[in-house]
Each structure stands twice: as C-alpha cells, then as structure tokens.
Write a protein that holds these residues in place. Structure first.
Motif, PDB file in Angstrom:
ATOM      1  N   ALA A 217       0.836  -1.206   0.000  1.00  0.00           N
ATOM      2  CA  ALA A 217       0.000   0.000   0.000  1.00  0.00           C
ATOM      3  C   ALA A 217       0.869   1.255   0.000  1.00  0.00           C
ATOM      4  N   PHE A 218       1.922   1.277   0.814  1.00  0.00           N
ATOM      5  CA  PHE A 218       2.800   2.445   0.858  1.00  0.00           C
ATOM      6  C   PHE A 218       3.493   2.666  -0.484  1.00  0.00           C
ATOM      7  N   LEU A 219       3.913   1.587  -1.128  1.00  0.00           N
ATOM      8  CA  LEU A 219       4.544   1.698  -2.448  1.00  0.00           C
ATOM      9  C   LEU A 219       3.561   2.269  -3.459  1.00  0.00           C
ATOM     10  N   ARG A 220       2.334   1.745  -3.453  1.00  0.00           N
ATOM     11  CA  ARG A 220       1.302   2.220  -4.367  1.00  0.00           C
ATOM     12  C   ARG A 220       1.020   3.705  -4.126  1.00  0.00           C
ATOM     13  N   GLU A 221       0.893   4.099  -2.856  1.00  0.00           N
ATOM     14  CA  GLU A 221       0.622   5.498  -2.511  1.00  0.00           C
ATOM     15  C   GLU A 221       1.743   6.417  -2.970  1.00  0.00           C
ATOM     16  N   ALA A 222       2.963   5.887  -3.048  1.00  0.00           N
ATOM     17  CA  ALA A 222       4.112   6.670  -3.510  1.00  0.00           C
ATOM     18  C   ALA A 222       4.222   6.673  -5.034  1.00  0.00           C
ATOM     19  N   GLY A 223       3.266   6.019  -5.721  1.00  0.00           N
ATOM     20  CA  GLY A 223       3.249   6.036  -7.180  1.00  0.00           C
ATOM     21  C   GLY A 223       4.031   4.926  -7.843  1.00  0.00           C
ATOM     22  N   LEU A 224       4.483   3.949  -7.069  1.00  0.00           N
ATOM     23  CA  LEU A 224       5.220   2.835  -7.655  1.00  0.00           C
ATOM     24  C   LEU A 224       4.271   1.709  -8.049  1.00  0.00           C
ATOM     25  N   LEU A 225       4.582   1.045  -9.139  1.00  0.00           N
ATOM     26  CA  LEU A 225       3.821  -0.125  -9.568  1.00  0.00           C
ATOM     27  C   LEU A 225       4.251  -1.312  -8.720  1.00  0.00           C
ATOM     28  N   THR A 226       3.325  -2.241  -8.502  1.00  0.00           N
ATOM     29  CA  THR A 226       3.622  -3.408  -7.679  1.00  0.00           C
ATOM     30  C   THR A 226       3.040  -4.663  -8.318  1.00  0.00           C
ATOM     31  N   GLY A 227       3.619  -5.808  -7.952  1.00  0.00           N
ATOM     32  CA  GLY A 227       3.076  -7.045  -8.500  1.00  0.00           C
ATOM     33  C   GLY A 227       3.722  -8.289  -7.952  1.00  0.00           C
ATOM     34  N   LEU A 228       3.167  -9.415  -8.373  1.00  0.00           N
ATOM     35  CA  LEU A 228       3.626 -10.737  -7.973  1.00  0.00           C
ATOM     36  C   LEU A 228       3.985 -11.556  -9.198  1.00  0.00           C
ATOM     37  N   VAL A 229       5.048 -12.338  -9.069  1.00  0.00           N
ATOM     38  CA  VAL A 229       5.469 -13.275 -10.107  1.00  0.00           C
ATOM     39  C   VAL A 229       5.729 -14.597  -9.397  1.00  0.00           C
TER      40      VAL A 229
END
Length: 156
Positions: free
Chosen positions: A36-48
C-alpha cells in the motif's frame, strides 16, 4: 516497480491443508501495508510466481496490485515481459525472491532482495538480505528501504 515472489517471500513457505483439502497460506499484514505504501508513492507493484492458485489471485486483488503473473516457469522472462509492457528497464525494477527459481531474475533487476531465510544461493545473488524472514515482513522491509531512500517516508 516492485515485484515479489509469493511462497517463501510473502508466506513462510509452508503449505497448509485443511481436512477437506483446502490449501491455506499465511500472509503478513505488514507486507500488505508495504504494498500500500509503495502504491501510494506512485510505484507499480506485483507478484510473479510459479504457482497458480485462486488464493494468490484473491490476495493480489485485495492488495490492488498492478501485476499478477502466475505459472511463471521462467521468472526472468516474465519480468522482462512486464518491464516491456510498462516501458521500464530491468534496472527500474526491484524483485524479492527466496529460492533457486528466482536467481536469474534477481541477477537481472536493479534491486534484488531476499528474506532472511532464503536459500544460501539466493542470499549470495542479491543486493539486500532482509532481517525479516519470509511471511514475516520482508516485503515491508524492502518497501521501507526504497521509500526511505526516496525520502517518501521514514524507514519503518
């Protein structure tokens, strides 16, 4: 972009089964907050992940992740495809992995990290070995590291 493996990174690598055969996994709410913090900072996130489960699909949806790749036998190829789709260089991607299936991807990305209980070959291949074990906040630790370096938030 910050990407992570699932089993052994976001979980404790255990596979739990109920009497009726349901598979269960334990996830840390701290890792969820890290996403959530990464997303709020504008970074894309994901799982592989190599696995393919509805459980991981539900977790990714709950976390509002940008990317979910399941059944990835070649994680580096999957990450290269993700990078191209988002017009990112591999050096703009952080990846967390814990086992030998992750090593090629970890060696290719800009920031490679592993939980404290990752296999030794992975620990030798990464830039950062977390203090936290898999399923115990390793992703949150890396999120705090990234966001702290950017000046977006104090390190947790």
């Amino acid at each position: 972009m910050v990407l992570s493996d699932v089993d052994g990174v976001l979980t404790d690598a255990g596979m739990y089964y109920s009497e009726t055969g349901d598979e269960l996994k334990r996830f840390s709410t701290r890792d969820g907050a890290g996403f959530a913090f990464l997303r709020e900072a504008g970074l894309l996130t994901g799982l592989v992940t190599r696995e393919t489960t509805r459980l991981v699909e539900r977790r990714a949806a709950k976390l509002k992740l940008d990317v979910l790749v399941q059944g990835a036998a070649d994680k580096l190829a999957a990450i290269e495809t993700i990078a191209a789709a988002h017009r990112l260089g591999l050096d703009e991607i952080a990846y967390l992995g814990d086992d030998v299936y992750d090593i090629a991807a970890l060696r290719a990305v800009g920031l490679a990290a592993a939980p404290a209980d990752a296999v030794e070959a992975v620990k030798a291949a990464v830039h950062h070995v977390c203090l936290a074990a898999g399923g115990r906040g390793a992703l949150r630790e890396v999120a705090d590291l990234i966001l702290g370096a950017r000046g977006d938030r104090p390190v947790g």
